[in-house]
Enzyme design. Structure first.
Site, PDB file in Angstrom:
ATOM      1  N   ASN A   1       0.797  -1.240   0.000  1.00 41.29           N
ATOM      2  CA  ASN A   1       0.000   0.000   0.000  1.00 41.29           C
ATOM      3  C   ASN A   1       0.829   1.289   0.000  1.00 41.29           C
ATOM      4  OD1 ASN A   1       0.647  -0.643   2.676  1.00 41.29           O
ATOM      5  ND2 ASN A   1      -1.069   0.549   3.457  1.00 41.29           N
TER       6      ASN A   1
ATOM      7  N   GLU B   1       4.153  -4.260  12.275  1.00 43.88           N
ATOM      8  CA  GLU B   1       3.203  -3.162  12.058  1.00 43.88           C
ATOM      9  C   GLU B   1       2.034  -3.779  11.310  1.00 43.88           C
ATOM     10  OE1 GLU B   1       3.321  -0.282  13.298  1.00 43.88           O
ATOM     11  OE2 GLU B   1       5.424  -0.028  13.844  1.00 43.88           O
TER      12      GLU B   1
ATOM     13  N   CYS C   1      -3.324   1.618   6.872  1.00 44.86           N
ATOM     14  CA  CYS C   1      -3.501   0.963   8.177  1.00 44.86           C
ATOM     15  C   CYS C   1      -4.040   1.941   9.213  1.00 44.86           C
ATOM     16  CB  CYS C   1      -2.185   0.380   8.625  1.00 44.86           C
ATOM     17  SG  CYS C   1      -0.845   1.539   8.450  1.00 44.86           S
TER      18      CYS C   1
ATOM     19  N   GLU D   1     -11.005  -4.539   9.889  1.00 49.57           N
ATOM     20  CA  GLU D   1     -10.319  -3.674   8.922  1.00 49.57           C
ATOM     21  C   GLU D   1     -10.823  -4.015   7.511  1.00 49.57           C
ATOM     22  OE1 GLU D   1      -6.147  -4.475   7.918  1.00 49.57           O
ATOM     23  OE2 GLU D   1      -5.757  -2.366   8.338  1.00 49.57           O
TER      24      GLU D   1
ATOM     25  N   GLY E   1       0.226  -4.340  16.459  1.00 48.48           N
ATOM     26  CA  GLY E   1       1.650  -4.591  16.256  1.00 48.48           C
ATOM     27  C   GLY E   1       2.511  -4.470  17.482  1.00 48.48           C
TER      28      GLY E   1
ATOM     29  N   GLU F   1       8.312   2.765  14.903  1.00 46.17           N
ATOM     30  CA  GLU F   1       9.086   3.135  13.731  1.00 46.17           C
ATOM     31  C   GLU F   1       9.140   4.662  13.628  1.00 46.17           C
ATOM     32  OE1 GLU F   1       7.139   0.745  10.503  1.00 46.17           O
ATOM     33  OE2 GLU F   1       8.939  -0.486  10.663  1.00 46.17           O
TER      34      GLU F   1
HETATM   35  P1  NAD Z   1       0.049  -9.185   3.596  1.00 48.26           P
HETATM   36  O1  NAD Z   1       0.181  -9.548   5.029  1.00 48.26           O
HETATM   37  O2  NAD Z   1      -0.755 -10.047   2.720  1.00 48.26           O
HETATM   38  O3  NAD Z   1       1.500  -9.129   2.924  1.00 48.26           O
HETATM   39  C1  NAD Z   1       2.524  -8.293   3.434  1.00 48.26           C
HETATM   40  C2  NAD Z   1       3.867  -8.872   3.032  1.00 48.26           C
HETATM   41  O4  NAD Z   1       4.075 -10.072   3.766  1.00 48.26           O
HETATM   42  C3  NAD Z   1       3.963  -9.250   1.551  1.00 48.26           C
HETATM   43  O5  NAD Z   1       5.269  -8.974   1.087  1.00 48.26           O
HETATM   44  C4  NAD Z   1       3.723 -10.751   1.579  1.00 48.26           C
HETATM   45  O6  NAD Z   1       4.273 -11.429   0.501  1.00 48.26           O
HETATM   46  C5  NAD Z   1       4.402 -11.129   2.893  1.00 48.26           C
HETATM   47  N1  NAD Z   1       3.929 -12.357   3.497  1.00 48.26           N
HETATM   48  C6  NAD Z   1       2.679 -12.885   3.463  1.00 48.26           C
HETATM   49  N2  NAD Z   1       2.655 -14.047   4.146  1.00 48.26           N
HETATM   50  C7  NAD Z   1       3.909 -14.249   4.637  1.00 48.26           C
HETATM   51  C8  NAD Z   1       4.525 -15.270   5.425  1.00 48.26           C
HETATM   52  N3  NAD Z   1       3.854 -16.351   5.832  1.00 48.26           N
HETATM   53  N4  NAD Z   1       5.824 -15.137   5.760  1.00 48.26           N
HETATM   54  C9  NAD Z   1       6.538 -14.063   5.358  1.00 48.26           C
HETATM   55  N5  NAD Z   1       6.018 -13.075   4.598  1.00 48.26           N
HETATM   56  C10 NAD Z   1       4.713 -13.163   4.247  1.00 48.26           C
HETATM   57  O7  NAD Z   1      -0.449  -7.665   3.565  1.00 48.26           O
HETATM   58  P2  NAD Z   1      -0.812  -6.759   2.313  1.00 48.26           P
HETATM   59  O8  NAD Z   1      -2.125  -7.214   1.771  1.00 48.26           O
HETATM   60  O9  NAD Z   1       0.364  -6.687   1.402  1.00 48.26           O
HETATM   61  O10 NAD Z   1      -0.966  -5.323   3.011  1.00 48.26           O
HETATM   62  C11 NAD Z   1      -2.137  -4.915   3.634  1.00 48.26           C
HETATM   63  C12 NAD Z   1      -2.037  -5.093   5.130  1.00 48.26           C
HETATM   64  O11 NAD Z   1      -0.900  -4.397   5.632  1.00 48.26           O
HETATM   65  C13 NAD Z   1      -3.237  -4.483   5.861  1.00 48.26           C
HETATM   66  O12 NAD Z   1      -3.713  -5.376   6.852  1.00 48.26           O
HETATM   67  C14 NAD Z   1      -2.672  -3.244   6.522  1.00 48.26           C
HETATM   68  O13 NAD Z   1      -3.331  -2.824   7.677  1.00 48.26           O
HETATM   69  C15 NAD Z   1      -1.261  -3.632   6.788  1.00 48.26           C
HETATM   70  N6  NAD Z   1      -0.425  -2.437   6.899  1.00 48.26           N
HETATM   71  C16 NAD Z   1      -0.018  -2.027   8.143  1.00 48.26           C
HETATM   72  C17 NAD Z   1       0.748  -0.867   8.288  1.00 48.26           C
HETATM   73  C18 NAD Z   1       1.224  -0.395   9.636  1.00 48.26           C
HETATM   74  O14 NAD Z   1       2.139   0.416   9.686  1.00 48.26           O
HETATM   75  N7  NAD Z   1       0.645  -0.847  10.725  1.00 48.26           N
HETATM   76  C19 NAD Z   1       1.103  -0.145   7.159  1.00 48.26           C
HETATM   77  C20 NAD Z   1       0.678  -0.587   5.916  1.00 48.26           C
HETATM   78  C21 NAD Z   1      -0.089  -1.740   5.797  1.00 48.26           C
END
Ligand code: NAD
Length: 496
Positions: free
Chosen positions: A163, A260, A295, A397, A470, A474
């Protein structure tokens, strides 16, 4: 430290970064790839590497080989290189911003250029903090020198979502590098190109192998990285579910993990709030120009009953003026959702609200009519009213352009409703009373609480969630010292 522009056009950049990992300073073609789609048209934009265990291990090996040499440089020297990389990223910002718009569907003018500015600023901010990696002297015994030092951890695995990949990458790599670690970034398989280009610009200021990037699925590439015995620290941003898996992988190897994760952040509008500021604040806080894919999105808005009708009228009118369209068009305010899968999830939430008695779904702004965009994943900003507090649209969410607007009359009750969440990333209150602001900021259970504003992530402002949002902080000095170094205690005695 000189930098020459890497790629003049986004097309050339996509061709250059298709199907590669960045390992040991080189673009290394991957054995397998995954298609990356342009969410505004549905066309194939290029291909991401689909790194397997061996390719991921090669990146870790490069980072490990580079570690001792990088850690041995004076901290300020490391910082100078990271700051210079920030200035270089600024010089190439337009190309990287266009790549980001193409692969994420976020609008260039309202989102992508701003993301590049913050990403470059984070490199410059952390680049200036090398000399802050200080230890302490301890008054243990006047005949002994007792002190602590801060050491880098080793190879850091930095896992990114799609994102805001550039800001989130810099939040991880800038403090990790300045603290003397080497890094393997795991880019999102849905948005790899801007990450690769920005990382290559940064890597140009570092010795080979200090910064590496692998692309691929979470199940294969991400899991191989978190399980690798030479990874000394995992920093992850993404979903709650993947965060749990990553945390468990870190626990199995007893390495530190920062997470996070998601959020369902409340925004409380008090009866004394100034609506002239609150309505634009709600729109900015809900990140409607990022299609709500944030997020920290203020996705639960609690408006005092005395202002409720006026608030709905004004926010609807303001959202109606936003232009949904081609992310690269300068006139566009709102681009697309990242993927058909994500759009289907958002659609399911909205359908659930539509089927709920008493609920009203208000769709704002106008869908694009250009036939070239008919395959695009566009969605109107959507407001939902009249839901019970335990409805999934209020508790979960959605990660889309959907805000729930609730009403309240009792202050203690609205604080309790705001806190009634498994998340605790951010919270906002809009009031002109300093007494109310002080009371609410003490009682709201969130890591980032704001009054009369809804800022995004800013360098120097510690950022991180409570509860299931989380672990760790950061964006600040504390984030570098606490999360990317280990503390060593040294006691010296020279008494014969
Ligand atoms: P996601 O969890 O599907 O993927 C995030 C990353 O993790 C990707 O690179 C993915 O390939 C990797 N991943 C997935 N499964 C994994 C595993 N088993 N082991 C290691 N890596 C793995 O998330 P997304 O759909 O890419 O992003 C959206 C999510 O991110 C939302 O829930 C959002 O709230 C969160 N987010 C949080 C913050 C924050 O700062 N708190 C910021 C941005 C996004």
């Amino acid at each position: 430290m000189e930098h020459t522009k890497i790629s003049p056009t986004p097309d050339a950049a996509i061709a250059a970064y298709s199907g590669i990992n960045l390992i040991g300073g080189a673009r290394v073609p991957a054995a397998r790839t995954l298609a990356v789609l342009n969410p505004a048209t549905g066309a194939v934009l290029g291909h991401a590497a689909a790194a397997d265990g061996a390719e991921t291990a090669a990146a870790v090996a490069a980072a490990r080989a580079a570690f001792r040499g990088w850690a041995a440089l004076p901290a300020r020297e490391r910082g100078k290189r990271v700051a210079a990389a920030g200035r270089a990223l600024g010089a190439d910002a337009e190309t990287v911003a266009r790549l980001l718009a193409l692969e994420t569907g976020k609008a260039l003018r309202t989102e992508c250029r701003g993301e590049l500015t913050v990403a470059a600023d984070l490199l410059e901010f952390y680049g200036g903090l090398g000399s802050e990696l200080k230890g302490e002297t301890v008054p243990y015994n006047p005949r002994m020198l007792t002190m602590t030092t801060r050491e880098p951890l080793g190879v850091v695995a930095a896992i990114l979502p799609w994102n805001v990949p550039l800001v989130l990458m810099m939040l991880k790599i800038a403090p990790a590098l300045v603290a003397g670690n080497t890094v393997v970034v795991k880019a999102s398989e849905e948005a790899p190109f801007a990450t690769l280009m920005a990382a290559e610009i940064v890597a140009g200021f570092l010795p080979e192998g200090v910064l590496n990037v692998v692309c691929g699925t979470g199940a294969k590439c991400g899991a191989a990285l978190t399980a690798h015995p030479d990874v000394a620290k995992i920093t992850f941003t993404g979903s709650e579910a993947a965060g749990e898996t990553v945390y468990a992988a870190g626990a199995r190897r007893i390495v530190p993990v920062s997470l996070e994760l998601g959020g369902k952040s409340p925004m409380i509008v008090c009866a004394d709030a100034n609506l002239e500021r609150t309505v634009p604040g709600a729109n900015a806080g809900m990140r409607f120009t990022r299609q709500g894919q944030s997020c920290t999105a203020a996705s639960r808005i609690y408006v005092h009953a005395s202002l409720y009708d006026t608030f709905i009228e004004r926010i609807t009118a303001a959202l109606d003026t936003l232009v949904i369209g081609d992310p690269l068009d300068e006139a566009t305010d709102i681009g697309t959702i990242i993927s058909a899968r994500q759009k289907a999830t958002i659609d399911r939430f909205v359908a659930l609200a539509e089927g709920t008695e008493g609920a009203t779904v208000i769709r704002c702004a106008t869908m694009p009519e250009d036939p070239a965009l008919c395959g695009g994943l566009f969605m109107q900003p959507t407001l939902i009213t009249g839901l019970p507090e335990d409805h999934p649209c209020v508790t979960d969410e959605i990660f889309g352009p959907v805000a729930v607007i609730q009403t309240w009359t009792d202050y203690d009750e609205v604080i309790a409703r705001a806190n009634d969440s498994r998340y605790g990333l951010a919270a906002t209150i809009w009031t002109t009373s300093i007494a109310t602001a002080l009371d609410a900021t003490a009682r709201l259970e969130a890591g980032y609480v704001q009054v009369n504003q809804n800022l995004t992530i800013q360098p120097n402002v510690s950022y991180g969630g409570f509860g299931r949002s989380g672990l760790g902080k950061e964006a600040s000095l504390e984030a570098m010292v606490e999360h990317f170094t280990r503390k060593k205690t040294i006691v010296m005695s020279f008494d014969a």
